[in-house]
Design a protein around this motif. Structure first.
Motif, PDB file in Angstrom:
ATOM      1  N   ASP A 199       0.812  -1.222   0.000  1.00  0.00           N
ATOM      2  CA  ASP A 199       0.000   0.000   0.000  1.00  0.00           C
ATOM      3  C   ASP A 199       0.846   1.273   0.000  1.00  0.00           C
ATOM      4  OD1 ASP A 199      -2.352  -1.462   0.082  1.00  0.00           O
ATOM      5  OD2 ASP A 199      -2.404  -1.474   2.275  1.00  0.00           O
ATOM      6  N   TYR A 200       2.133   1.144   0.143  1.00  0.00           N
ATOM      7  CA  TYR A 200       3.010   2.305   0.286  1.00  0.00           C
ATOM      8  C   TYR A 200       2.847   3.287  -0.880  1.00  0.00           C
ATOM      9  CZ  TYR A 200       7.220   5.037   1.211  1.00  0.00           C
ATOM     10  OH  TYR A 200       8.089   6.063   1.453  1.00  0.00           O
ATOM     11  N   TYR A 201       3.032   2.817  -2.107  1.00  0.00           N
ATOM     12  CA  TYR A 201       2.957   3.700  -3.265  1.00  0.00           C
ATOM     13  C   TYR A 201       1.512   4.066  -3.609  1.00  0.00           C
ATOM     14  CZ  TYR A 201       7.898   2.945  -3.745  1.00  0.00           C
ATOM     15  OH  TYR A 201       9.241   2.917  -3.493  1.00  0.00           O
ATOM     16  N   THR A 202       0.592   3.174  -3.337  1.00  0.00           N
ATOM     17  CA  THR A 202      -0.824   3.491  -3.533  1.00  0.00           C
ATOM     18  C   THR A 202      -1.230   4.664  -2.654  1.00  0.00           C
ATOM     19  OG1 THR A 202      -1.335   1.194  -4.094  1.00  0.00           O
ATOM     20  CG2 THR A 202      -3.170   2.569  -3.356  1.00  0.00           C
ATOM     21  N   ASN A 203      -0.797   4.657  -1.411  1.00  0.00           N
ATOM     22  CA  ASN A 203      -1.119   5.760  -0.496  1.00  0.00           C
ATOM     23  C   ASN A 203      -0.511   7.075  -0.961  1.00  0.00           C
ATOM     24  OD1 ASN A 203      -2.602   4.062   1.102  1.00  0.00           O
ATOM     25  ND2 ASN A 203      -0.998   3.759   2.612  1.00  0.00           N
ATOM     26  N   ILE A 204       0.672   7.027  -1.531  1.00  0.00           N
ATOM     27  CA  ILE A 204       1.300   8.242  -2.059  1.00  0.00           C
ATOM     28  C   ILE A 204       0.476   8.775  -3.228  1.00  0.00           C
ATOM     29  CG2 ILE A 204       3.318   9.151  -3.293  1.00  0.00           C
ATOM     30  CD1 ILE A 204       5.015   7.224  -1.562  1.00  0.00           C
TER      31      ILE A 204
END
Length: 130
Positions: free
Chosen positions: A17-22
């Motif tokens: 989810d790291y890049y999705t959240n960004i």
């Protein structure tokens, strides 16, 4: 965040989810600057229905259905380019900025039809969760 005494929190760098959240955070800030890939293969801005092209310096490795952009540039050759683009998901539009993507604010056009589908999909998802 420190100045306002807000807790610093983030997903682990290795989280899926790291890049999705960004990308969602970017959309929350640039929700008014969205373009979509229409049926003819051109990008159109959501509200203005302006035909735009991805700037040659963009880093996308595919033609994304939905993008946000930082800057819109008109060249001396009368071509309009969008720069600093990020791939986003259509479902995020109606979740993050429903006030802006209210169907009453859109004329009858392809963008409105796409939004109608996204809102229907969101409602179906809500029903499944219940």
């Amino acid at each position: 965040m420190n100045r306002f005494n807000l807790k610093l929190c983030s997903k682990d760098f290795n989280s899926r989810d790291y890049y999705t959240n960004i990308r969602k955070a970017l959309l929350a800030g640039y929700f008014m600057q969205v373009a979509y890939l229409d049926n003819s293969g051109h990008y159109l801005t959501m509200k203005e229905n302006l035909v735009v092209n991805l700037h040659p310096s963009n880093c996308l490795d595919h033609k994304a259905k939905w993008v946000i952009y930082n800057e819109c540039v008109l060249t001396n050759k009368k071509k309009t380019f969008i720069r600093t683009v990020t791939d986003v998901r259509g479902e995020w539009l109606v979740g993050i900025a429903p006030h802006y993507y209210d169907l009453d604010n859109f004329p009858q056009c392809e963008a409105k039809q796409l939004l109608e589908k996204l809102y229907k999909k969101k409602e179906q998802h809500k029903r499944l969760i219940r």
